[in-house]
Scaffold this motif. Structure first.
Motif: not given
Length: 358
Positions: A187-189, A194-198, A214-218, A233-241
Protein backbone atom coordinates in the motif's frame (compact mmCIF):
# COMPACT_ATOMS: atom_id res chain seq x y z
CA UNK A 1 2.74 -13.70 28.09
CA UNK A 2 0.46 -13.67 31.12
CA UNK A 3 1.30 -15.73 34.22
CA UNK A 4 -1.52 -18.25 33.74
CA UNK A 5 -0.30 -19.10 30.25
CA UNK A 6 3.28 -19.52 31.44
CA UNK A 7 2.17 -21.76 34.31
CA UNK A 8 0.02 -24.09 32.20
CA UNK A 9 2.75 -24.29 29.55
CA UNK A 10 5.26 -25.38 32.21
CA UNK A 11 2.76 -27.84 33.69
CA UNK A 12 2.07 -29.41 30.30
CA UNK A 13 5.76 -29.73 29.48
CA UNK A 14 6.82 -31.29 32.78
CA UNK A 15 3.72 -33.49 32.83
CA UNK A 16 4.56 -34.78 29.37
CA UNK A 17 8.24 -35.48 30.11
CA UNK A 18 8.12 -36.55 33.79
CA UNK A 19 4.47 -37.38 34.40
CA UNK A 20 5.12 -41.13 34.37
CA UNK A 21 7.51 -40.71 37.32
CA UNK A 22 5.96 -37.81 39.21
CA UNK A 23 2.25 -38.19 38.50
CA UNK A 24 0.07 -35.18 39.24
CA UNK A 25 2.94 -33.56 41.12
CA UNK A 26 4.67 -32.99 37.78
CA UNK A 27 1.92 -30.51 36.86
CA UNK A 28 2.41 -28.54 40.06
CA UNK A 29 6.21 -28.64 39.82
CA UNK A 30 6.14 -27.56 36.17
CA UNK A 31 3.74 -24.68 36.83
CA UNK A 32 5.87 -23.43 39.72
CA UNK A 33 9.17 -23.76 37.84
CA UNK A 34 7.76 -21.93 34.83
CA UNK A 35 7.14 -18.83 36.94
CA UNK A 36 10.78 -18.58 38.10
CA UNK A 37 11.96 -16.28 35.26
CA UNK A 38 9.37 -13.68 36.26
CA UNK A 39 10.66 -13.44 39.81
CA UNK A 40 12.73 -10.49 38.61
CA UNK A 41 9.59 -8.39 39.16
CA UNK A 42 10.38 -8.33 42.89
CA UNK A 43 13.45 -6.17 42.16
CA UNK A 44 12.62 -2.54 42.85
CA UNK A 45 13.83 0.07 40.38
CA UNK A 46 13.91 3.82 40.82
CA UNK A 47 11.87 4.68 37.74
CA UNK A 48 9.43 3.07 35.27
CA UNK A 49 11.88 3.11 32.35
CA UNK A 50 14.38 1.02 34.31
CA UNK A 51 11.56 -1.24 35.48
CA UNK A 52 10.45 -1.79 31.90
CA UNK A 53 13.85 -2.25 30.29
CA UNK A 54 15.47 -4.43 32.97
CA UNK A 55 12.48 -6.77 33.16
CA UNK A 56 12.94 -9.86 30.99
CA UNK A 57 16.67 -9.41 31.37
CA UNK A 58 19.07 -11.75 33.19
CA UNK A 59 16.24 -13.98 34.46
CA UNK A 60 15.10 -14.57 30.87
CA UNK A 61 18.55 -15.33 29.48
CA UNK A 62 18.86 -18.68 27.69
CA UNK A 63 22.39 -18.93 29.06
CA UNK A 64 21.33 -18.39 32.67
CA UNK A 65 18.31 -20.69 32.46
CA UNK A 66 20.26 -23.48 30.77
CA UNK A 67 22.75 -23.38 33.64
CA UNK A 68 19.91 -23.35 36.18
CA UNK A 69 18.26 -26.36 34.51
CA UNK A 70 21.53 -28.30 34.64
CA UNK A 71 22.01 -27.43 38.32
CA UNK A 72 18.44 -28.45 39.24
CA UNK A 73 18.73 -31.72 37.34
CA UNK A 74 21.97 -32.58 39.15
CA UNK A 75 20.50 -31.69 42.56
CA UNK A 76 17.28 -33.70 42.05
CA UNK A 77 19.15 -36.71 40.70
CA UNK A 78 21.57 -36.59 43.64
CA UNK A 79 18.83 -36.09 46.26
CA UNK A 80 16.49 -38.82 44.97
CA UNK A 81 18.73 -41.38 43.24
CA UNK A 82 16.23 -44.25 43.48
CA UNK A 83 13.22 -42.58 41.90
CA UNK A 84 13.94 -43.75 38.38
CA UNK A 85 15.21 -40.39 37.15
CA UNK A 86 18.05 -40.08 34.69
CA UNK A 87 20.11 -36.91 34.49
CA UNK A 88 19.40 -36.31 30.77
CA UNK A 89 15.62 -36.70 31.26
CA UNK A 90 15.58 -34.38 34.26
CA UNK A 91 17.65 -31.81 32.40
CA UNK A 92 15.37 -32.01 29.37
CA UNK A 93 12.25 -31.45 31.48
CA UNK A 94 13.67 -28.57 33.52
CA UNK A 95 15.30 -26.96 30.48
CA UNK A 96 12.09 -27.06 28.45
CA UNK A 97 10.02 -25.62 31.29
CA UNK A 98 12.49 -22.80 31.94
CA UNK A 99 13.53 -21.74 28.44
CA UNK A 100 10.07 -21.89 26.88
CA UNK A 101 9.06 -19.08 29.26
CA UNK A 102 11.36 -16.43 27.72
CA UNK A 103 10.98 -17.87 24.22
CA UNK A 104 7.20 -17.50 24.50
CA UNK A 105 7.71 -13.97 25.85
CA UNK A 106 9.82 -13.23 22.78
CA UNK A 107 6.82 -14.06 20.60
CA UNK A 108 5.11 -10.98 22.07
CA UNK A 109 6.07 -7.39 21.25
CA UNK A 110 7.40 -6.29 24.67
CA UNK A 111 11.04 -7.29 24.23
CA UNK A 112 12.95 -10.19 25.81
CA UNK A 113 16.71 -10.29 26.38
CA UNK A 114 17.19 -13.93 25.41
CA UNK A 115 20.94 -13.54 24.97
CA UNK A 116 21.79 -11.52 28.09
CA UNK A 117 24.53 -10.51 28.95
CA UNK A 118 25.09 -9.77 25.26
CA UNK A 119 23.76 -6.28 24.58
CA UNK A 120 21.67 -7.25 21.57
CA UNK A 121 18.37 -5.54 20.87
CA UNK A 122 15.75 -7.50 22.87
CA UNK A 123 13.87 -10.10 20.86
CA UNK A 124 10.37 -8.91 19.93
CA UNK A 125 8.84 -11.25 17.34
CA UNK A 126 5.28 -9.92 17.79
CA UNK A 127 3.43 -13.08 16.73
CA UNK A 128 0.82 -13.10 19.51
CA UNK A 129 -0.86 -10.62 21.82
CA UNK A 130 0.19 -10.76 25.49
CA UNK A 131 -3.10 -12.54 26.29
CA UNK A 132 -4.45 -14.90 23.64
CA UNK A 133 -7.17 -17.42 24.59
CA UNK A 134 -6.58 -19.47 21.42
CA UNK A 135 -3.06 -20.22 22.65
CA UNK A 136 -3.88 -20.69 26.33
CA UNK A 137 -7.19 -22.55 26.52
CA UNK A 138 -6.10 -25.84 24.84
CA UNK A 139 -3.12 -26.05 27.22
CA UNK A 140 -5.31 -25.22 30.21
CA UNK A 141 -7.88 -27.83 29.23
CA UNK A 142 -5.25 -30.55 28.81
CA UNK A 143 -3.60 -29.74 32.16
CA UNK A 144 -6.95 -29.70 33.98
CA UNK A 145 -7.82 -33.08 32.46
CA UNK A 146 -4.49 -34.52 33.63
CA UNK A 147 -4.99 -33.03 37.09
CA UNK A 148 -8.46 -34.57 37.29
CA UNK A 149 -7.85 -38.00 35.75
CA UNK A 150 -4.18 -38.42 36.60
CA UNK A 151 -1.21 -38.30 34.26
CA UNK A 152 -2.27 -41.34 32.28
CA UNK A 153 -1.19 -42.24 28.76
CA UNK A 154 -4.31 -40.51 27.41
CA UNK A 155 -3.65 -37.39 29.48
CA UNK A 156 -0.02 -37.30 28.34
CA UNK A 157 -1.06 -37.57 24.71
CA UNK A 158 -3.62 -34.83 25.22
CA UNK A 159 -0.98 -32.50 26.70
CA UNK A 160 1.42 -33.32 23.85
CA UNK A 161 -1.34 -32.53 21.35
CA UNK A 162 -2.07 -29.21 23.08
CA UNK A 163 1.65 -28.36 23.00
CA UNK A 164 1.81 -29.14 19.30
CA UNK A 165 -1.26 -26.98 18.63
CA UNK A 166 0.12 -24.06 20.65
CA UNK A 167 3.42 -24.25 18.80
CA UNK A 168 1.64 -24.31 15.44
CA UNK A 169 -0.41 -21.30 16.52
CA UNK A 170 2.77 -19.32 17.12
CA UNK A 171 3.82 -20.20 13.59
CA UNK A 172 0.43 -19.02 12.34
CA UNK A 173 0.99 -15.73 14.16
CA UNK A 174 4.37 -15.22 12.53
CA UNK A 175 2.88 -15.93 9.12
CA UNK A 176 0.00 -13.54 9.75
CA UNK A 177 2.42 -10.83 10.79
CA UNK A 178 4.41 -11.21 7.57
CA UNK A 179 1.20 -11.02 5.50
CA UNK A 180 0.17 -7.79 7.28
CA UNK A 181 3.60 -6.25 6.73
CA UNK A 182 3.61 -7.24 3.06
CA UNK A 183 0.18 -5.71 2.48
CA UNK A 184 1.14 -2.50 4.24
CA UNK A 185 4.38 -2.24 2.28
CA UNK A 186 2.46 -2.75 -0.96
CA UNK A 187 0.00 0.00 0.00
CA UNK A 188 2.89 2.38 0.74
CA UNK A 189 4.59 1.52 -2.53
CA UNK A 190 1.36 2.20 -4.42
CA UNK A 191 1.43 5.75 -3.02
CA UNK A 192 5.12 6.23 -3.78
CA UNK A 193 6.07 6.27 -0.09
CA UNK A 194 9.54 5.05 0.80
CA UNK A 195 9.59 3.25 4.16
CA UNK A 196 12.81 2.20 5.87
CA UNK A 197 11.17 -0.16 8.36
CA UNK A 198 7.77 -1.85 8.50
CA UNK A 199 6.54 -3.92 11.40
CA UNK A 200 3.18 -5.32 12.40
CA UNK A 201 2.01 -6.07 15.92
CA UNK A 202 -1.11 -8.04 16.92
CA UNK A 203 -4.11 -6.25 18.32
CA UNK A 204 -6.07 -7.29 21.39
CA UNK A 205 -6.58 -11.02 22.02
CA UNK A 206 -6.18 -12.29 18.45
CA UNK A 207 -3.77 -12.88 15.57
CA UNK A 208 -6.14 -11.83 12.79
CA UNK A 209 -6.13 -8.02 12.87
CA UNK A 210 -2.81 -6.17 13.03
CA UNK A 211 -1.61 -2.67 13.74
CA UNK A 212 1.19 -1.84 11.30
CA UNK A 213 3.89 0.83 11.63
CA UNK A 214 6.28 2.14 9.00
CA UNK A 215 9.13 4.64 9.35
CA UNK A 216 9.68 7.15 6.56
CA UNK A 217 12.35 9.85 6.08
CA UNK A 218 12.24 13.06 8.09
CA UNK A 219 10.81 11.55 11.26
CA UNK A 220 7.53 10.67 9.52
CA UNK A 221 5.80 7.39 10.25
CA UNK A 222 2.65 5.70 9.05
CA UNK A 223 0.28 3.77 11.26
CA UNK A 224 -2.54 1.60 10.00
CA UNK A 225 -4.61 -1.52 10.46
CA UNK A 226 -4.79 -4.67 8.35
CA UNK A 227 -6.81 -7.87 8.79
CA UNK A 228 -6.21 -11.23 7.18
CA UNK A 229 -9.75 -11.01 5.74
CA UNK A 230 -9.24 -7.62 4.07
CA UNK A 231 -10.11 -7.31 0.38
CA UNK A 232 -8.88 -3.75 0.00
CA UNK A 233 -5.74 -1.89 1.07
CA UNK A 234 -5.29 -1.15 4.78
CA UNK A 235 -6.36 2.20 6.18
CA UNK A 236 -3.49 4.31 7.47
CA UNK A 237 -2.55 7.74 8.71
CA UNK A 238 0.56 9.86 8.29
CA UNK A 239 2.13 11.03 11.55
CA UNK A 240 5.34 12.53 12.86
CA UNK A 241 7.63 11.32 15.62
CA UNK A 242 8.62 14.94 16.45
CA UNK A 243 12.31 14.02 16.43
CA UNK A 244 13.56 17.57 17.15
CA UNK A 245 12.18 17.14 20.68
CA UNK A 246 14.44 14.10 21.11
CA UNK A 247 17.50 16.37 20.91
CA UNK A 248 16.73 17.53 24.45
CA UNK A 249 17.33 13.97 25.67
CA UNK A 250 20.39 13.23 23.53
CA UNK A 251 22.68 12.69 26.54
CA UNK A 252 20.16 11.15 28.92
CA UNK A 253 21.18 7.52 29.66
CA UNK A 254 17.65 6.31 30.41
CA UNK A 255 16.41 7.72 27.12
CA UNK A 256 19.25 5.96 25.32
CA UNK A 257 18.35 2.72 27.07
CA UNK A 258 14.71 3.09 26.06
CA UNK A 259 15.74 3.68 22.45
CA UNK A 260 17.82 0.49 22.54
CA UNK A 261 15.08 -1.56 24.20
CA UNK A 262 12.38 -0.49 21.72
CA UNK A 263 14.64 -0.55 18.66
CA UNK A 264 13.94 3.21 18.46
CA UNK A 265 10.20 2.91 17.87
CA UNK A 266 9.64 6.09 19.89
CA UNK A 267 7.51 9.19 19.46
CA UNK A 268 7.98 12.54 21.24
CA UNK A 269 5.22 14.99 22.16
CA UNK A 270 4.92 18.20 24.12
CA UNK A 271 1.80 17.78 26.23
CA UNK A 272 1.27 21.03 28.09
CA UNK A 273 4.66 21.74 29.67
CA UNK A 274 5.76 18.09 29.63
CA UNK A 275 7.95 16.19 27.17
CA UNK A 276 6.30 12.79 26.76
CA UNK A 277 8.12 9.84 25.15
CA UNK A 278 5.89 7.07 23.78
CA UNK A 279 6.74 3.47 22.92
CA UNK A 280 4.82 3.02 19.66
CA UNK A 281 5.01 -0.77 19.66
CA UNK A 282 2.36 -1.68 22.23
CA UNK A 283 -1.29 -0.73 22.46
CA UNK A 284 -3.94 0.42 20.02
CA UNK A 285 -3.62 3.37 17.60
CA UNK A 286 -3.05 6.45 19.72
CA UNK A 287 -3.62 4.54 22.96
CA UNK A 288 -0.19 3.15 23.77
CA UNK A 289 0.74 1.05 26.77
CA UNK A 290 3.98 2.76 27.76
CA UNK A 291 4.41 6.55 27.85
CA UNK A 292 6.91 8.42 30.01
CA UNK A 293 7.33 12.03 31.16
CA UNK A 294 11.01 12.86 30.63
CA UNK A 295 11.27 16.64 30.98
CA UNK A 296 9.41 19.79 32.04
CA UNK A 297 9.50 23.35 30.74
CA UNK A 298 10.77 25.84 33.30
CA UNK A 299 9.66 29.47 33.61
CA UNK A 300 12.28 30.54 31.05
CA UNK A 301 10.93 28.09 28.47
CA UNK A 302 13.89 25.70 28.82
CA UNK A 303 13.52 21.96 29.08
CA UNK A 304 14.61 20.49 32.42
CA UNK A 305 15.28 16.75 32.27
CA UNK A 306 13.86 14.80 35.21
CA UNK A 307 13.79 11.23 36.40
CA UNK A 308 11.18 9.67 34.08
CA UNK A 309 7.72 8.97 35.43
CA UNK A 310 4.80 7.11 33.92
CA UNK A 311 2.57 9.47 31.97
CA UNK A 312 -0.73 9.63 33.81
CA UNK A 313 -2.80 9.02 30.68
CA UNK A 314 -0.91 5.84 29.79
CA UNK A 315 -0.32 2.43 31.28
CA UNK A 316 -0.88 -1.12 29.99
CA UNK A 317 -4.47 -1.15 31.26
CA UNK A 318 -5.43 1.84 29.13
CA UNK A 319 -5.90 -0.29 26.01
CA UNK A 320 -8.84 -2.24 27.48
CA UNK A 321 -11.56 0.18 26.47
CA UNK A 322 -14.71 -1.83 25.76
CA UNK A 323 -15.96 0.43 23.01
CA UNK A 324 -12.59 0.50 21.24
CA UNK A 325 -12.18 -3.27 21.61
CA UNK A 326 -15.61 -3.84 20.06
CA UNK A 327 -14.57 -1.76 17.04
CA UNK A 328 -11.27 -3.63 16.77
CA UNK A 329 -12.94 -7.04 16.86
CA UNK A 330 -15.48 -5.93 14.27
CA UNK A 331 -12.54 -4.82 12.13
CA UNK A 332 -11.37 -8.43 11.91
CA UNK A 333 -14.08 -9.21 9.36
CA UNK A 334 -15.24 -5.78 8.10
CA UNK A 335 -13.18 -2.98 6.58
CA UNK A 336 -16.07 -0.53 6.48
CA UNK A 337 -16.54 1.69 8.30
CA UNK A 338 -12.80 2.14 8.94
CA UNK A 339 -11.43 2.47 12.43
CA UNK A 340 -11.30 6.08 13.74
CA UNK A 341 -7.50 6.22 13.76
CA UNK A 342 -7.20 10.01 13.65
CA UNK A 343 -9.80 10.46 16.38
CA UNK A 344 -8.06 7.95 18.65
CA UNK A 345 -4.68 9.60 18.07
CA UNK A 346 -6.01 13.03 18.98
CA UNK A 347 -7.98 11.83 22.00
CA UNK A 348 -5.42 9.54 23.62
CA UNK A 349 -2.16 11.30 22.82
CA UNK A 350 -3.48 14.69 23.84
CA UNK A 351 -2.19 16.29 20.65
CA UNK A 352 -3.68 17.89 17.56
CA UNK A 353 -5.10 15.58 14.85
CA UNK A 354 -2.67 14.21 12.25
CA UNK A 355 -1.47 16.77 9.74
CA UNK A 356 -2.35 14.53 6.80
CA UNK A 357 -4.20 11.31 6.14
CA UNK A 358 -4.00 8.68 3.45
Amino acid sequence: MDSITQAVLGAALQGTVLGRLQGRRSLLYGAALATVPDLDVVIRYADPVSRMTYHRGFSHSLFVLTGLALLLAWLVNKRWPGKGYTLPRLFLAFWLVLVTHPVLDAFTVYGTQLFWPLQLTPQSWAAVFIIDPVYTLPLLGAVLYAASKGVTLKATRLMALALAFSTAYLGFGLGSRMVAEHRFQAALNAQGIQASEVRAVPMAFNSLVWRVLAKAPGGIYYEGVSSLFDRGPPEMQRLTRHLPLAEVLANDPLHQRLRWFTDDWLRYDQVGRTLVVTDLRMGTPGNYSFRFDFAQLDDQGQWVIQAPTAHQAGGPGSMFNRHDLALIWRRIVAQQPPLPLASWTSRYLGVQPPEARH
